[in-house]
Enzyme design. Sequence first.
Site, PDB file in Angstrom:
ATOM      1  N   LYS A   1      -3.457   6.977   2.339  1.00 28.88           N
ATOM      2  CA  LYS A   1      -3.581   5.843   2.152  1.00 28.88           C
ATOM      3  C   LYS A   1      -4.662   5.222   2.869  1.00 28.88           C
ATOM      4  O   LYS A   1      -4.363   4.433   3.009  1.00 28.88           O
ATOM      5  CB  LYS A   1      -2.629   5.232   2.411  1.00 28.88           C
ATOM      6  CG  LYS A   1      -0.868   5.652   2.010  1.00 28.88           C
ATOM      7  CD  LYS A   1       0.518   5.416   2.887  1.00 28.88           C
ATOM      8  CE  LYS A   1       1.356   5.984   2.223  1.00 28.88           C
ATOM      9  NZ  LYS A   1       3.284   6.194   2.993  1.00 28.88           N
TER      10      LYS A   1
ATOM     11  N   ASN B   1       7.285   4.675   1.113  1.00 30.62           N
ATOM     12  CA  ASN B   1       8.980   4.429   1.011  1.00 30.62           C
ATOM     13  C   ASN B   1       9.561   4.742  -0.445  1.00 30.62           C
ATOM     14  O   ASN B   1      10.660   5.148  -0.667  1.00 30.62           O
ATOM     15  CB  ASN B   1       9.336   3.211   1.879  1.00 30.62           C
ATOM     16  CG  ASN B   1      10.766   3.662   2.028  1.00 30.62           C
ATOM     17  OD1 ASN B   1      11.767   4.060   2.178  1.00 30.62           O
ATOM     18  ND2 ASN B   1      11.262   2.570   3.036  1.00 30.62           N
TER      19      ASN B   1
ATOM     20  N   ARG C   1      12.745   3.495   8.399  1.00 29.35           N
ATOM     21  CA  ARG C   1      12.784   3.641   7.227  1.00 29.35           C
ATOM     22  C   ARG C   1      13.778   2.901   6.767  1.00 29.35           C
ATOM     23  O   ARG C   1      14.603   4.093   6.176  1.00 29.35           O
ATOM     24  CB  ARG C   1      11.642   3.775   6.369  1.00 29.35           C
ATOM     25  CG  ARG C   1      10.365   4.161   7.916  1.00 29.35           C
ATOM     26  CD  ARG C   1       9.530   3.094   8.100  1.00 29.35           C
ATOM     27  NE  ARG C   1       9.238   2.121   6.990  1.00 29.35           N
ATOM     28  CZ  ARG C   1       8.189   2.935   6.198  1.00 29.35           C
ATOM     29  NH1 ARG C   1       7.268   3.415   6.471  1.00 29.35           N
ATOM     30  NH2 ARG C   1       7.960   1.641   5.009  1.00 29.35           N
TER      31      ARG C   1
ATOM     32  N   PRO D   1       0.769  -1.152   0.444  1.00 31.83           N
ATOM     33  CA  PRO D   1      -0.042   0.767  -0.041  1.00 31.83           C
ATOM     34  C   PRO D   1       0.213   0.786  -0.181  1.00 31.83           C
ATOM     35  O   PRO D   1       1.173   1.730   1.295  1.00 31.83           O
ATOM     36  CB  PRO D   1      -0.830   0.092   1.079  1.00 31.83           C
ATOM     37  CG  PRO D   1      -0.264  -0.882   2.093  1.00 31.83           C
ATOM     38  CD  PRO D   1       1.095  -1.929   1.158  1.00 31.83           C
ATOM     39  N   GLU D   2       1.146   2.025  -1.569  1.00 33.52           N
ATOM     40  CA  GLU D   2       0.812   3.816  -1.203  1.00 33.52           C
ATOM     41  C   GLU D   2      -0.157   4.129  -1.846  1.00 33.52           C
ATOM     42  O   GLU D   2      -0.975   3.244  -1.831  1.00 33.52           O
ATOM     43  CB  GLU D   2       2.368   4.075  -1.953  1.00 33.52           C
ATOM     44  CG  GLU D   2       3.820   3.258  -0.946  1.00 33.52           C
ATOM     45  CD  GLU D   2       4.666   3.923  -1.463  1.00 33.52           C
ATOM     46  OE1 GLU D   2       4.861   4.877  -2.011  1.00 33.52           O
ATOM     47  OE2 GLU D   2       6.419   3.247  -1.869  1.00 33.52           O
TER      48      GLU D   2
END
Length: 269
Positions: free
Chosen positions: A52, A162, A258, A2-3
């Site tokens: 999102k 990311n 991250r 999921p982006e």
Amino acid sequence: MPEGHTLHRLARLHQRRYAGAPVRVSSPQGRFAAEAAELDGRPMLGAEAYGKHLFHNYGPAGTVHVHLGLYGVFTEVALPVVPPAGQVRMRLAGRTHWTDLRGPTRCELLSEAEADAIKARLGPDPLRRDAQPQRAWERISRSRTVLAALLMDQSVLAGVGNVYRAEVLFRQGIAPLLPGRALDSVVWKAVWDDLVTLMRAGVRTGRIDTVADEHLPEVTGRAPRQDRHGGEVYVYRRTGQPCLVCGTPIAQTELAGRNLYWCPTCQPA
DNA sequence: GATCTATGTAGAT
DNA sequence: TCTACCTAGATCG
């Protein structure tokens, strides 16, 4: 996976499949059971994504808010329904298809005001026509925080994750650790426009592809790399592999928990 | 079969 | 800055 593009694809799909007619709603796993019972048999008025976040609007009965988090996933199959396997948080059955939701970080029934509050705390979403990019610029241009962190901050920009973060910084030749307020406004405009382009392509294809034709491995002869997410990218998860443009090994560091990837040559500090 | 890792976020510290 | 959440595919042995 999921982006923002994934959620916009889901919203589009759910709008087509389930909106405008009664929906059977259940929670085989039980953690959404009371809310599901409340909604079962009511018509879904519409589905929309913001960043999102995914919203299913049932009018006065409320709005279902879903956030997939890292693990969440929807699966969809044509009718008839089959018995649930594993942990199914929410199951929807419509006129032609049914869908199961597993592993979301959020699946809750909200009032319209509560749903609006979630949208209000999000920054502009490059995938929405009503987005106001200057709201993001107001935050970025005043911030000492590095750009790589600002792009992931959902109150600055909604929907960027990311992969898009790493790829847009590469494509625009920006050092990821540049403070927001050191960014030129013309470069910011290019970043926003590129996000719109990349993420719209992601909605169309369901993949994240960011590599220009002239840099594709089969053209340049540099090592191909088909990532797990299924797309072709410049830097994301390509640590140590040669940059598709200049051949420099891709660098990696951890930022706020991250992984961050960049090319030290194409994105000089 | 066990372990690691991940496109994410909230809440505690 | 750390941990919990809680799923599945990749990797390890």
